[in-house]
Write an enzyme that holds these catalytic residues in place. Structure first.
Site, PDB file in Angstrom:
ATOM      1  N   ALA A 198      46.115  -6.566 -30.114  1.00  0.00           N
ATOM      2  CA  ALA A 198      45.292  -5.629 -29.344  1.00  0.00           C
ATOM      3  C   ALA A 198      46.085  -5.017 -28.196  1.00  0.00           C
ATOM      4  O   ALA A 198      45.930  -3.826 -27.891  1.00  0.00           O
ATOM      5  CB  ALA A 198      44.043  -6.335 -28.813  1.00  0.00           C
ATOM      6  N   ASP A 199      46.933  -5.806 -27.548  1.00  0.00           N
ATOM      7  CA  ASP A 199      47.768  -5.275 -26.464  1.00  0.00           C
ATOM      8  C   ASP A 199      48.734  -4.220 -26.995  1.00  0.00           C
ATOM      9  O   ASP A 199      48.945  -3.178 -26.363  1.00  0.00           O
ATOM     10  CB  ASP A 199      48.552  -6.405 -25.805  1.00  0.00           C
ATOM     11  CG  ASP A 199      47.720  -7.181 -24.813  1.00  0.00           C
ATOM     12  OD1 ASP A 199      47.228  -6.587 -23.853  1.00  0.00           O
ATOM     13  OD2 ASP A 199      47.548  -8.400 -25.007  1.00  0.00           O
ATOM     14  N   SER A 200      49.333  -4.487 -28.153  1.00  0.00           N
ATOM     15  CA  SER A 200      50.306  -3.548 -28.696  1.00  0.00           C
ATOM     16  C   SER A 200      49.648  -2.245 -29.118  1.00  0.00           C
ATOM     17  O   SER A 200      50.187  -1.153 -28.867  1.00  0.00           O
ATOM     18  CB  SER A 200      51.024  -4.184 -29.895  1.00  0.00           C
ATOM     19  OG  SER A 200      51.717  -5.349 -29.497  1.00  0.00           O
TER      20      SER A 200
END
Length: 395
Positions: A167-169
């Site tokens: 999700a961060d990427s």
């Protein structure tokens, strides 16, 4: 050769992981990225995961192409230095809990008073508004709340989270895209704006038509393991040498080639074989046919046979396979980067190629605060003034 973002200055206040990765993507294409860390509390990614000789390796990737400075933003003198730094910057990237910058007198209103052209990129777990806005938010929570985990895993198993910052990427790519849109809008309007990115949203956008399916049909995506409810055979299969391959049959012609290859051409004549959903309903039978054939052959033999038949297959790689693969070598996917601490370090290259203005990883992540004196000395601060600020914990 001039990079696309030459002359663009980005100030990166963010930590773990979406914001710093978004800033790194901008730095890959020439932006001057200044990474700001607390003097006593470096970016936590410096201590995440394996290290070599005490040097965190994740930071080497996340901190690439950035100058590093230290600054205590909660100190009024530190906040004042940040305003000076932002006075001629183009982009600010931050991921503090909503309200933190405002508490330090560094909210959008104050920063735009200093620099009306500044693009302020605010990345948080749940966005700047709403009942969850002030909750601590991490990518794991986004993977859970977006619908990703509920649809991932075996049918009789638990919801499954990825073993990396998915999700961060995804949010980092979305944030870099949003920054470019805001800079383009600034070309037209002459003023910067605020980008509000909630980590729970970009990964949801990647999950396809799940909301529309539910809205129109009441359909909820189930967990299917490696299978698909749109086509079959689609799975991973174990070879005779213990290695694995993945097979996809999204196209009808590919499905027919696979079944002919594995010696089960009679299944092609079944009425249900004519559609992807029909094949998905008979996934057990199709998987058994492919699995039995694959299990009798080593992986290289399987891949070669599929390629000759023009059927879609890929070996399931770990990092050792990636580094030895000729296609990745031809693309330049892995780059050897010079580094002051490690000598050289290999990492993923810029994730796409521009024919005329390609991106570049110029150096890996630098030491904590390595460029502090150079950056703030450019404001006219003397060596004695810098030393005094460092003694007080401002730098």
């Amino acid at each position: 050769m001039t990079a696309p973002l030459d002359g663009v200055r980005v100030v990166d206040l963010a930590t773990l992981f979406a914001g710093p990765l978004a800033a790194a993507f901008l730095g890959d294409f020439g932006a001057d990225v200044i990474k700001v860390e607390h003097p006593a509390k470096p970016d936590p990614s410096r201590g995440h995961g394996p290290a070599r000789d005490g040097v965190g390796l994740w930071w080497k990737v996340l901190g690439r192409n950035k100058r590093t400075v230290t600054l205590n933003l909660s100190d009024p003198d530190g906040a004042a230095l940040l305003r000076r730094l932002l006075a001629d910057a183009d982009v600010l990237v931050e991921n503090f809990r909503p309200g933190t910058l405002e508490r330090w007198g560094l909210g959008p209103a104050e920063l735009h008073a200093v620099n009306p052209r500044l693009v302020i990129t605010r990345i948080s777990g749940f966005g700047q508004v709403g009942p969850y806005a002030r909750r601590p938010g991490f990518g794991t929570l986004a993977e859970a709340m977006s619908g990703f985990a509920a649809a991932t895993g075996e049918p009789d198993g638990p919801p499954t989270l990825p073993p990396f910052g998915l999700a961060d990427s995804v949010s980092a790519l979305a944030a870099a895209y949003a920054v470019m849109l805001a800079l383009r809008a600034r070309d037209v309007t002459g003023t910067g704006q605020v980008v509000d990115l909630a980590i729970i949203e970009p990964i949801m956008a990647m999950l396809g038509p799940q909301i529309t399916w539910y809205d129109q049909l009441g359909y909820i995506q189930p967990r299917l393991g490696n299978r698909s409810n749109n086509n079959a055979p689609r799975n991973t299969y174990r070879c005779a040498d213990g290695r694995w391959v993945a097979v996809s049959t999204s196209a009808q012609s590919i499905a027919e080639r696979v079944l002919r290859l594995v010696g089960r051409a009679e299944l092609i004549d079944e009425p249900w074989f004519a559609t992807g959903s029909g094949r998905a309903a008979h996934a057990d039978e199709l998987d058994a046919a492919v699995s039995a054939w694959v299990a009798q052959r080593d992986r290289d033999e399987v891949v070669a046979a599929f390629e000759e038949a023009q059927a879609a297959v890929a070996p399931v790689y770990d990092v050792r396979d990636i580094l030895a693969d000729p296609q990745y070598a031809a693309l330049g996917t892995v780059r050897t980067v010079p580094d002051e601490e490690l000598g050289e370090v290999r990492m993923q290259n810029v994730p796409f190629r521009l024919a005329d203005t390609p991106g570049e990883i110029r150096h890996a992540g630098r030491r904590h605060g390595q460029d502090t004196d150079a950056v703030f000395g450019a404001f006219g601060l003397s060596a004695d003034e810098l030393a005094a600020l460092r003694e007080r914990g401002v730098l």
